[in-house]
Motif scaffolding. Structure first.
Motif, PDB file in Angstrom:
ATOM      1  N   ASP A 298       1.318  -1.976   1.064  1.00  0.00           N
ATOM      2  CA  ASP A 298       2.190  -0.818   1.164  1.00  0.00           C
ATOM      3  C   ASP A 298       3.655  -1.221   1.003  1.00  0.00           C
ATOM      4  OD1 ASP A 298       3.411   1.613   1.808  1.00  0.00           O
ATOM      5  OD2 ASP A 298       3.151   1.337   3.962  1.00  0.00           O
ATOM      6  N   GLU A 327      -0.578   1.453  -1.897  1.00  0.00           N
ATOM      7  CA  GLU A 327       0.255   2.637  -1.977  1.00  0.00           C
ATOM      8  C   GLU A 327       1.739   2.284  -1.888  1.00  0.00           C
ATOM      9  OE1 GLU A 327      -0.834   5.136   1.293  1.00  0.00           O
ATOM     10  OE2 GLU A 327      -0.132   3.720   2.829  1.00  0.00           O
ATOM     11  N   ASN A 328       2.536   3.082  -2.578  1.00  0.00           N
ATOM     12  CA  ASN A 328       4.003   3.012  -2.482  1.00  0.00           C
ATOM     13  C   ASN A 328       4.567   1.663  -2.920  1.00  0.00           C
ATOM     14  OD1 ASN A 328       4.099   5.659  -1.273  1.00  0.00           O
ATOM     15  ND2 ASN A 328       3.506   4.701   0.668  1.00  0.00           N
ATOM     16  N   ASN A 329       3.890   1.005  -3.843  1.00  0.00           N
ATOM     17  CA  ASN A 329       4.367  -0.277  -4.351  1.00  0.00           C
ATOM     18  C   ASN A 329       5.071  -0.110  -5.696  1.00  0.00           C
ATOM     19  OD1 ASN A 329       2.901  -2.194  -2.359  1.00  0.00           O
ATOM     20  ND2 ASN A 329       1.276  -0.851  -3.104  1.00  0.00           N
ATOM     21  N   GLU A 330       5.893  -1.096  -6.066  1.00  0.00           N
ATOM     22  CA  GLU A 330       6.495  -1.167  -7.386  1.00  0.00           C
ATOM     23  C   GLU A 330       5.904  -2.354  -8.138  1.00  0.00           C
ATOM     24  OE1 GLU A 330      10.712  -1.407  -7.246  1.00  0.00           O
ATOM     25  OE2 GLU A 330      10.964   0.421  -6.059  1.00  0.00           O
ATOM     26  N   ASN A 353       2.079   4.696  -6.518  1.00  0.00           N
ATOM     27  CA  ASN A 353       2.691   3.464  -6.997  1.00  0.00           C
ATOM     28  C   ASN A 353       3.518   3.737  -8.249  1.00  0.00           C
ATOM     29  OD1 ASN A 353       1.256   1.362  -5.192  1.00  0.00           O
ATOM     30  ND2 ASN A 353      -0.436   2.600  -5.995  1.00  0.00           N
ATOM     31  N   THR A 355       5.107   1.971 -11.783  1.00  0.00           N
ATOM     32  CA  THR A 355       4.977   0.821 -12.685  1.00  0.00           C
ATOM     33  C   THR A 355       5.988   0.917 -13.816  1.00  0.00           C
ATOM     34  OG1 THR A 355       3.361   1.862 -14.173  1.00  0.00           O
ATOM     35  CG2 THR A 355       2.497   0.775 -12.202  1.00  0.00           C
ATOM     36  N   ASN A 374       0.158   7.957  -9.279  1.00  0.00           N
ATOM     37  CA  ASN A 374       0.760   6.721  -9.780  1.00  0.00           C
ATOM     38  C   ASN A 374       1.525   7.037 -11.075  1.00  0.00           C
ATOM     39  OD1 ASN A 374      -0.639   4.829  -7.833  1.00  0.00           O
ATOM     40  ND2 ASN A 374      -2.416   5.758  -8.826  1.00  0.00           N
TER      41      ASN A 374
END
Length: 378
Positions: A298, A327-330, A353, A355, A374
């Motif tokens: 996260d 979730e909520n990642n770059e 997410n 990207t 996403n």
């Protein structure tokens, strides 16, 4: 990361001053400020972690004169740790300076080994590889068997740029090695010049690795140089760390959850800034004969790696990976997929997410999988 099982991966004058502080000094999860990383993702307040480490409040200040050789430094510092543990626990406070060790340092139960920040450097000396740790490796610092223990606010230098760490047993123990421990906290620790994994948690529970920094700068000397590696452990938090395995060419995975001798479960990776090495990924779920489950990923930033998050299978393992939330990642500037999960899967949730130049998402169909919201944004 390695393909083997966890057991195999796996005179000069001196002055020691012991003093009780008049003011209570608490070592806990919230004691360190965030590391300054100009390019890092702006992180939310990392919050609390259940692993508070040593609860010791009395401080024993360790001091040495400038003439100490590695043998005497190792002896006096180990004596300070042993004495603190026997007394029921204490903070062994280290000053700024470079302190060269002859042999691995073993942190005992109820002890907090605390430096004054990155300028407190514990460094492997020229004869360091002549002495083994408890399991036949060459850790700089290990907690082997310790409970309620803290390592914080210091730099751990394994001297892999000066020593030839390619010895049998190199991956038996690791640079900062939390092993067979409960309630262990690693906070504000910088690692450099590794010839093993930088920070590892092995066969442990209720742990926290936070606000620490790993870096790999070597090229052509070593392989399997993972950043923060969790093996056969559960109930832990890896949060707010800066992991850079790619300043040199030798780096491997940035983050790892590996289940070979036992399941890895109930581990959260949150708000980390991660660049996996040229031989690895941002985060690998490394599966053997035991399951990996209840994993939360996260709010991290994964960048400039061969790929983002993936499953890998070792030693003939086919165990399940289930109840994983990403979730909520770059994810940006990745050469391969930003997510690549295959095998025996269930309840993999991939949502919200972002990207950019990050390849594709590869997720095999499985019961309970959810993919939503996403987006690609450059």
């Amino acid at each position: 990361m390695t393909l083997n099982g966890p057991g195999s991966r796996l005179g000069h004058s001196f002055l020691l001053v012991l003093s009780l502080a008049a003011t209570l000094l608490l070592t806990g999860c919230g004691s360190a400020s965030a590391l300054d990383q100009p390019d890092a993702l702006e992180r939310a307040d990392p919050g609390s972690c259940d692993a508070y480490g040593s609860t010791a409040t009395n401080v024993r200040e360790w001091a040495v004169d400038g003439g100490l050789d590695p043998r005497e430094t190792s002896k006096s510092l180990q004596q300070a740790i042993d004495s603190a543990s026997r007394s029921g626990g204490a903070i062994v406070q280290l000053p700024e300076g470079v302190f060269t060790l002859e042999r691995p340092l073993v942190v005992k139960s109820k002890v907090s080994l605390r430096g004054a920040g990155p300028a407190t450097v514990l460094k492997a000396g020229p004869d360091f590889l002549e002495f083994e740790g408890p399991l036949g490796g060459h850790p700089l610092i290990t907690t082997n068997g310790a409970q309620n223990v803290t390592i914080s606010q210091l730099t751990a230098d394994q001297s892999g740029d000066q020593l030839d760490g390619n010895l049998p047993g190199r991956l038996h123990e690791y640079l900062v090695d939390v092993r067979h421990s409960t309630n262990a906290l690693v906070e504000g620790v910088t690692t450099r010049n590794p010839y093993t994994y930088s920070i590892a948690v092995v066969a442990s529970s209720n742990f926290c690795v936070r606000e620490s920094r790993t870096i790999v700068t070597s090229s052509g000397r070593y392989d399997q140089l993972d950043g923060i590696h969790i093996t056969d452990s559960h109930d832990g938090l890896v949060e707010g760390n800066t992991v850079d395995q790619r300043q040199g060419a030798d780096g491997d995975d940035g983050l790892v959850a590996q289940a070979l001798g036992a399941s890895v479960h109930d581990v959260t990776y949150r708000n980390n800034d991660v660049r996996g090495g040229s031989h690895g990924s941002g985060l690998q779920l490394a599966v053997g004969t035991h399951e990996i489950y209840n994993i939360t990923v996260d709010g991290n930033r994964f960048w400039d790696s061969p790929d983002g998050i993936k499953t890998g299978y070792y030693d003939g393992g086919t165990a399940a990976v289930h109840d994983v939330t990403v979730e909520n990642n770059e994810f940006f500037n990745l050469q391969g997929p930003w997510l690549n999960f295959h095998g025996d899967l269930e309840n993999v949730v991939v949502t919200d997410n972002v990207t950019c130049q990050a390849g594709t998402m590869m997720l095999e169909d499985a019961p309970g999988n959810v993919v939503a919201n996403n987006v690609t944004s450059c």
